[in-house]
Design an enzyme around this catalytic site. Structure first.
Site, PDB file in Angstrom:
ATOM      1  N   SER A 460       0.857  -1.178   0.000  1.00  0.00           N
ATOM      2  CA  SER A 460       0.000   0.000   0.000  1.00  0.00           C
ATOM      3  C   SER A 460       0.890   1.223   0.000  1.00  0.00           C
ATOM      4  O   SER A 460       2.065   1.151   0.369  1.00  0.00           O
ATOM      5  CB  SER A 460      -0.877  -0.003   1.246  1.00  0.00           C
ATOM      6  OG  SER A 460      -1.456   1.265   1.426  1.00  0.00           O
ATOM      7  N   TYR A 473      -2.382  -0.619  10.179  1.00  0.00           N
ATOM      8  CA  TYR A 473      -2.465  -0.969   8.763  1.00  0.00           C
ATOM      9  C   TYR A 473      -1.143  -0.660   8.059  1.00  0.00           C
ATOM     10  O   TYR A 473      -0.588  -1.486   7.325  1.00  0.00           O
ATOM     11  CB  TYR A 473      -3.610  -0.182   8.122  1.00  0.00           C
ATOM     12  CG  TYR A 473      -3.814  -0.462   6.651  1.00  0.00           C
ATOM     13  CD1 TYR A 473      -4.460  -1.613   6.237  1.00  0.00           C
ATOM     14  CD2 TYR A 473      -3.361   0.424   5.685  1.00  0.00           C
ATOM     15  CE1 TYR A 473      -4.647  -1.885   4.895  1.00  0.00           C
ATOM     16  CE2 TYR A 473      -3.540   0.161   4.343  1.00  0.00           C
ATOM     17  CZ  TYR A 473      -4.179  -0.988   3.949  1.00  0.00           C
ATOM     18  OH  TYR A 473      -4.349  -1.245   2.620  1.00  0.00           O
TER      19      TYR A 473
END
Lengths: 590, 283
Positions: A460, A473
C-alpha cells in the site's frame, strides 16, 4: 538414451540415415520436434515426455547431429533444400496419411520456417510452433528494409541484432569453430549453459556435442549468406503459426518478429520470460502451449474456423495465455479486477477468498471473458493449515501456480493508543501472515518446479507514508513491502520475480469493512460510510490497479506505486521524508 | 398522477403504457434489422424514422445507439460522447438502443440491450439485471430514500462484479421523472433533448427544490428523500470490461398506503421481462 520408452527407427534419405525416435500413441495426431544448434533431439526430452501423454511425438536428429549420419562432403550438404527432403522423409515415414504438427527450436525453427513456406510441403504440415529461430528469408527482408530506409530506430534495431549475432560471424571462419568445439569449448559447454543460460544440469548436452557442433557449423555456412543476400520473396507460411518468444534471448531480438503477420497470416504470439534454451528451462510452459495450439488446430480443422479466432485477445494475452494465476482476496476490489484482467489475457484463474460466494462469482465471470478454466476457493489466508491444504489441492488438480497475487487485506484505522492487541492481531494475521503463508507455500512450489514464476504482493502507499490514522495498517503493509523486497533478492536466482504493488486511494470495498479502533458501533458505521464516500469521490477504479499488476509482472518491476498520490508519496519518501512526516501529523477529514 | 392506482383503465397510465410499448416495438424492429456494418448513426436514424412513421413528433430525447465498448461508456468524459458515432457494428458486439419518444402527449423513455450474435457474457449481464428490477421496486415500496436505493443498487452491482455505468449519465442519475408533454406544432430540441420535456423537467426541479425533492434520482444529497409520486424512467446500467447492458422502463410511484399500489412497474410485458420468464421456464 535419455528418452525412456522411445521407439527408434532409421530413415534413409539422400544418402544419409536419420535417427528417428517416437513416443506416445501412433493413432493420435503427430507432433514433430526439430532441434537446433548445437543440439541433438535430446534437447526436447522434457517437452516430449509431457506431450507424449496426449500426442504421437516424433523427434529426429538433424543430419550430421546426434546419431544421424553426416553428408559427405559436409560443404553443400546442409542446404535448406536438403533439410526439407529430410523432414519430408521423416514425416512420410511416421505419419503417411495425416499432416504433422511441426515444432522447431533455434535452427530447428529456422529450417521449419523453410518447410512451412515452400510449396512441396503443402498438405503435409498442420501447424508450426516456432521458438528462437526466424526464417532466414524474413530476416533477409528485415535487414533490407532497415538498410534501405534507415531511421534512427531502425538503425538501432539493426545494430542491436548485429551485435547479438556475433557467433554467426565466428561460425563463418574456416576450421577454427571445429577446433574450438572439439577442444575446450566442447568441454566447457555444459558449464557455460548452466551458468549463463541456467539450463539445469543432467543428461543434456549429450556426449555427441563436439561432433554435432562441428558439423552444424555448415548449417550457417551453407545457408546464411545465400539467404540473407537473396531472400525469397514468396516465403509465406501456408499453415497457422505459433510464435513463442523468450524475452531474455541473448541471440535474437524480439524486434525480428515485427510485422511477422505479413508473412504468417494465421499467427498466434506467445512470450515468456526466459533465455534461449526454453525447451530445457521452461518445458512445462512450452509443452502446454504446444499442446493447446495443436489441440486448437485439430479442433479448428474440424469446424473450419481460423485458429487465431479462438485465442484470447486481451492485453498481454501473448504472455499469460494458459498460465495458472492464483489471486487471494478475489471476491471484490483489486483482487477481483486482477483476476478478471488475467482472465482476459487467457490465464487460468484460481480465485481465493473468505467469501465463498464472491470467489465463485469471480471464477464464473472470469470464464465468461476468456479464461479457459477458473475456480473459486473459499479459504482464509490467515489460516496456515487451510492455505497448505489449498496449495496441495491446486498443485494436484490445476498445476503449479505461475503467478501468485497475494492481495487479500483488511483495513484498520484509529489511533495507536486506542488500538487493542486483538485489533493488531487481526490486521497482522490477514495483511502480513496471509502474504507470508502465500509466499512460503506457493513460492516453495514454484521454486521446486524450477521454471520461474512471479509473486505479486499488494502492499500500500501506506507502506511508506506514515499516518496517525493508520498505524496498524501501515505497519502491516510496510512489512509486506520489505518482505517483497527481500524475497525478490532471494528468488532472483530461480527466475521468480517478486513485485510489491502500492495502490494508494482506490475505490474498493475495503473502506466499508475497515475497523475503526476506539469508535463505537454507530460511530464506526458513520466513519465507514464517510470514508467510502471520500474514496468514491476520488473514484480511482481497481481495474487500473489490475492493469498495473499485469504490467508489473510482465516487466518484473520491484515496487509499483499506482495512483498519482501513491507515486507522489513514494517520491517524497525518497527525497523529502520530512514532508511526509508533516503530512502524517494531519488529522484526516472524517 | 398522485392518485393513480394500478388500474388497467386509468386512462393516463394507458397512454404511457402505449407509448412505452411502441418504443419497445421500435427497438425490437430496429434490433432485428441491425447487421454487421451498420453504424450507430444509422441505427439512431432507423429508430427515429420508425417512430416518425407511427406518429411521433416530439421527443424527451432523440434516439441513441451505442455499439461495442460504447455500451459500457468506456472512456466517456463529456456528454457529447453519448451521441451516435460512425462506429460500425461487428459480429459479437453488444449494442444498446435508447429512445424517448413523445406520442399523443405521453412520454416514454426506454433502453434495449442486445447483441449481434451469441455472447454468453452479454446474456449473463442481461440476466443479472433482473435482481436490480426487483430490488428497486421493493425498496421504493419501502419508501427508502432515493439516495439509499441508489447506493444499494450500486452495492449489488459491485457484488455482482460489475461497474455502475449509469453514473456516467448527466448528474449520475439512475432514473428521472417523466410526465405528460403539451403537444405543439413546433417542438425543437437542443442537444438531443426536446424543449417541451426539458421545460417540464425544469419546472419539476424548481418545485422540487422548494419542497425538498428532485426529479433526478442521483447519488447526491438532493436525492436524499423518499420516492416522489409520479412516473420515473428507471435505467440501471451495468458495465463489465467493455460490455454494457441496461433496461429502462417506467416505474409508477403513487401516494397510496397499500404497498402493492404505492409503486409498480407500468408494464410487465416487456422484452427483458419476457426474456427472464423464458429463462426461468427453460431452467
Amino acid at each position: 538414451m535419455s528418452l525412456p520408452g522411445a521407439r527408434e527407427r532409421r530413415v534413409r534419405t539422400g544418402g544419409i540415415e536419420l535417427c528417428v525416435a517416437e513416443l506416445g500413441d501412433e493413432g493420435r495426431p503427430t507432433i514433430v520436434l526439430v532441434h537446433g544448434y548445437p543440439d541433438s533431439k535430446e534437447v526436447w526430452t522434457d517437452v516430449a515426455r509431457q506431450l507424449a501423454d496426449h500426442w504421437h511425438v516424433v523427434l529426429y536428429d538433424v543430419r550430421g547431429h546426434g546419431r544421424s549420419t553426416a553428408p559427405a562432403p559436409l560443404r553443400g550438404g546442409f542446404t535448406l533444400e536438403k533439410l526439407t527432403d529430410d523432414f519430408l522423409a521423416v514425416a512420410n515415414a511416421v505419419s503417411p496419411d495425416r499432416p504433422v504438427h511441426l515444432v522447431g527450436h533455434d535452427w530447428g525453427s529456422v529450417q521449419s520456417w523453410e518447410f512451412v513456406t515452400v510449396k512441396r510441403t503443402e498438405g503435409r504440415i498442420a501447424s508450426f510452433t516456432s521458438m528462437s529461430g526466424p526464417s532466414l528469408d524474413h530476416f533477409g527482408h528485415w535487414i533490407k528494409q532497415r538498410m534501405t530506409r534507415p531511421t534512427p530506430r531502425r538503425v538501432g534495431q539493426l545494430l542491436g541484432q548485429g551485435a547479438k549475432s556475433w557467433y554467426v560471424y565466428m561460425l563463418h571462419t574456416p576450421v577454427l569453430p571445429e577446433l574450438a568445439w572439439r577442444g575446450p569449448l566442447g568441454k566447457q559447454w555444459p558449464r557455460i549453459l548452466q551458468r549463463l543460460e541456467k539450463v539445469p544440469a543432467g543428461d543434456y548436452p549429450t556426449p555427441s556435442l563436439p561432433d554435432d557442433a562441428a558439423h552444424g557449423a555448415w548449417l550457417y555456412r551453407d545457408n546464411v549468406r545465400a539467404r540473407l543476400r537473396r531472400p525469397r520473396t514468396d516465403a509465406y507460411a501456408h499453415v497457422p503459426v505459433q510464435l513463442i518468444t523468450p524475452t531474455g534471448d541473448i541471440f535474437l531480438s524480439e524486434k525480428l518478429y515485427d510485422q511477422l503477420e505479413l508473412w504468417a497470416p494465421q499467427l498466434v504470439r506467445r512470450s515468456l520470460p526466459g533465455k534461449h534454451w526454453v525447451p530445457r528451462t521452461r518445458p512445462d510452459r512450452i509443452a502446454s502451449w504446444i499442446s493447446e495450439f495443436v489441440a486448437a488446430n485439430e479442433a479448428a480443422r474440424e469446424d473450419g474456423r481460423p485458429v487465431q479466432d479462438t485465442a484470447p485477445t486481451g492485453a498481454y494475452a501473448d504472455r499469460f495465455g494458459g498460465q495458472l494465476v492464483l489471486v487471494t482476496g478475489a471476491a471484490g476490489g483489486i483482487g477481483r479486477a486482477t483476476a478478471f484482467a488475467f482472465a482476459e489475457a487467457g490465464a487460468r484463474v484460481v480465485a481465493v477468498d473468505r467469501d465463498a460466494e464472491g470467489a465463485a462469482r469471480t471464477a464464473e465471470m472470469a470464464r465468461l471473458i476468456g479464461s479457459p478454466a477458473a475456480w473459486g476457493e473459499a479459504v482464509d489466508v490467515s489460516d496456515e493449515q487451510a492455505m497448505e491444504k489449498l496449495a496441495e489441492k491446486v498443485a494436484t488438480e490445476y498445476g503449479i501456480v505461475d503467478v501468485l497475487v497475494n492481495n487479500a487485506g483488511i483495513g484498520l484505522s484509529g489511533s495507536f493508543l486506542e488500538t487493542t492487541s486483538e485489533d493488531w492481531k487481526n490486521v497482522l494475521d490477514v495483511n502480513l501472515w496471509g502474504v507470508i503463508h502465500g509466499c512460503r507455500i506457493f513460492g516453495k512450489q514454484m521454486a521446486e518446479r524450477g521454471q520461474g514464476g512471479h509473486i505479486v504482493n499488494t502492499a500500500s502507499a501506506a507502506a511508506y507514508q506514515p499516518s496517525r490514522a493508520l498505524p496498524a495498517y501501515s505497519t502491516s503493509k510496510a512489512a509486506v513491502l520489505m518482505l517483497s523486497e527481500c524475497l525478490r533478492a532471494e528468488l532472483a536466482d530461480r527466475s521468480i520475480g517478486v513485485s510489491a504493488i502500492c495502490p494508494g486511494i482506490v475505490n474498493t470495498n475495503i473502506t466499508a469493512t475497515t475497523h475503526f479502533a476506539g469508535a463505537g458501533a454507530a460511530e464506526e458505521k458513520r466513519l465507514q460510510k464517510r470514508t467510502s464516500r471520500l474514496y468514491g469521490l476520488r473514484n480511482y477504479p481497481p481495474e487500473r490497479v489490475a492493469d498495473a499488476i499485469l504490467k508489473a509482472v510482465v516487466r518484473n518491476q520491484a515496487v509499483v506505486p499506482v495512483t498519482p498520490e501513491a507515486r507522489g508519496a513514494r517520491f517524497l519518501s525518497r527525497f523529502s521524508p520530512g514532508a511526509l512526516r508533516g503530512i502524517a501529523r494531519l488529522k484526516p477529514p472524517l | 398522477m398522485t392518485s393513480a392506482v394500478k388500474d388497467e383503465q386509468a386512462p393516463e397510465l394507458r397512454g404511457f403504457r402505449e407509448v412505452q410499448r411502441l418504443a419497445y416495438d421500435c427497438a425490437e424492429a430496429v434490433a432485428a434489422r441491425l447487421t454487421p456494418g451498420v453504424t450507430e448513426r444509422e441505427a439512431a436514424r432507423m429508430q427515429r424514422d420508425w417512430l416518425r412513421e407511427r406518429g411521433v413528433r416530439d421527443w424527451f430525447h432523440l434516439p441513441f445507439a451505442w455499439f461495442g465498448d460504447r455500451t459500457a461508456f468506456a472512456g466517456f468524459k463529456v456528454p457529447l460522447q453519448f451521441f451516435p458515432t460512425n462506429r460500425k457494428l461487428e459480429p459479437g458486439m453488444p449494442f444498446i438502443l435508447d429512445m424517448a419518444p413523445v406520442h399523443k402527449g405521453f412520454t416514454a423513455d426506454i433502453g434495449y440491450s442486445g447483441c449481434l450474435g451469441l455472447s454468453p457474457l452479454h446474456d449473463k449481464l442481461l440476466a443479472d439485471l433482473e435482481v436490480h428490477r426487483e430490488l428497486i421496486l421493493r425498496e421504493v415500496r419501502e419508501r427508502r430514500s432515493l439516495r439509499e436505493i441508489y447506493e444499494d443498487v450500486e452495492r449489488l452491482m459491485i457484488k455482482q462484479g460489475y461497474v455502475n455505468r449509469h453514473r456516467a449519465y448527466p448528474f449520475g442519475v439512475i432514473a428521472h421523472k417523466i410526465d405528460r408533454v403539451a403537444e405543439h406544432r413546433w417542438s425543437p430540441h437542443v442537444f438531443g433533448f426536446g424543449t417541451q420535456s426539458l421545460k417540464g423537467l425544469m419546472s419539476d426541479a424548481l418545485h422540487g427544490h422548494r419542497d425538498g425533492w428532485s426529479p433526478l434520482w442521483s447519488p447526491y444529497r438532493f436525492s436524499d428523500h423518499p420516492p416522489q409520486p409520479g412516473l420515473w424512467a428507471v435505467e440501471p446500467h451495468l458495465g463489465f470490461r467493455g460490455t454494457g447492458a441496461k433496461f429502462e422502463e417506467i416505474l409508477v410511484v403513487t401516494d397510496s398506503r397499500d404497498p402493492e399500489q404505492s409503486a409498480f412497474w407500468l408494464d410487465d410485458d416487456l422484452p427483458h421481462v419476457r426474456r427472464w420468464a423464458e429463462e426461468r421456464v427453460a431452467a
